[in-house]
Design a protein around this motif. Sequence first.
Motif, mmCIF file in Angstrom:
data_model
loop_
_atom_site.group_PDB
_atom_site.id
_atom_site.type_symbol
_atom_site.label_atom_id
_atom_site.label_comp_id
_atom_site.label_asym_id
_atom_site.label_seq_id
_atom_site.Cartn_x
_atom_site.Cartn_y
_atom_site.Cartn_z
ATOM 1 N N SER A 14 5.585 -3.096 17.820
ATOM 2 C CA SER A 14 7.288 -2.020 17.413
ATOM 3 C C SER A 14 7.392 -1.376 17.894
ATOM 4 N N THR A 15 8.862 -1.013 17.871
ATOM 5 C CA THR A 15 9.241 0.006 17.740
ATOM 6 C C THR A 15 10.140 0.739 17.107
ATOM 7 N N GLU A 16 9.212 0.296 15.969
ATOM 8 C CA GLU A 16 9.815 1.466 14.570
ATOM 9 C C GLU A 16 8.557 2.254 14.970
ATOM 10 N N LEU A 17 9.252 4.204 14.187
ATOM 11 C CA LEU A 17 8.276 5.223 14.057
ATOM 12 C C LEU A 17 7.801 4.716 13.037
ATOM 13 N N GLU A 18 6.611 5.061 12.784
ATOM 14 C CA GLU A 18 5.441 5.335 11.801
ATOM 15 C C GLU A 18 5.203 6.762 11.381
ATOM 16 N N THR A 19 5.480 6.906 10.774
ATOM 17 C CA THR A 19 5.587 8.313 9.459
ATOM 18 C C THR A 19 4.057 8.636 8.479
ATOM 19 N N ALA A 20 3.684 9.857 9.103
ATOM 20 C CA ALA A 20 2.592 10.277 7.721
ATOM 21 C C ALA A 20 2.885 9.838 6.875
ATOM 22 N N PRO A 21 1.861 9.395 6.221
ATOM 23 C CA PRO A 21 1.867 9.512 4.413
ATOM 24 C C PRO A 21 1.974 10.953 3.821
ATOM 25 N N GLU A 22 3.088 10.910 3.051
ATOM 26 C CA GLU A 22 3.609 12.370 2.409
ATOM 27 C C GLU A 22 2.927 12.375 1.157
ATOM 28 N N PRO A 23 2.727 13.521 0.196
ATOM 29 C CA PRO A 23 2.882 12.892 -1.323
ATOM 30 C C PRO A 23 3.765 13.751 -1.702
ATOM 31 N N GLY A 24 3.955 12.078 -3.125
ATOM 32 C CA GLY A 24 5.097 12.075 -3.751
ATOM 33 C C GLY A 24 4.609 12.529 -5.656
ATOM 34 N N PHE A 25 5.569 11.991 -6.076
ATOM 35 C CA PHE A 25 5.421 12.496 -7.330
ATOM 36 C C PHE A 25 5.307 10.810 -7.849
#
Length: 64
Positions: A14-25
């Motif tokens: 895959s060429t998509e960038l994976e982002t680290a999970p971020e805390p959310g509400f």
Amino acid sequence: MSSSNVPEPDQAPSTELETAPEPGFGWTGYAERINGRFAMVGFMALLLLELITRQDFFTWVGLR
């Protein structure tokens, strides 16, 4: 015969960038994962407490 380190044509990386999970509400996947991990840690701590004291949780808390 294909080598194990060469990807098959239909298995291209895959060429998509994976982002680290971020805390959310709210009900996010990150929050559910963290809650599950804390629940597992708490359950193991409860089992260890019962093993060490040879009493069940309700007796240890004083409800019996």
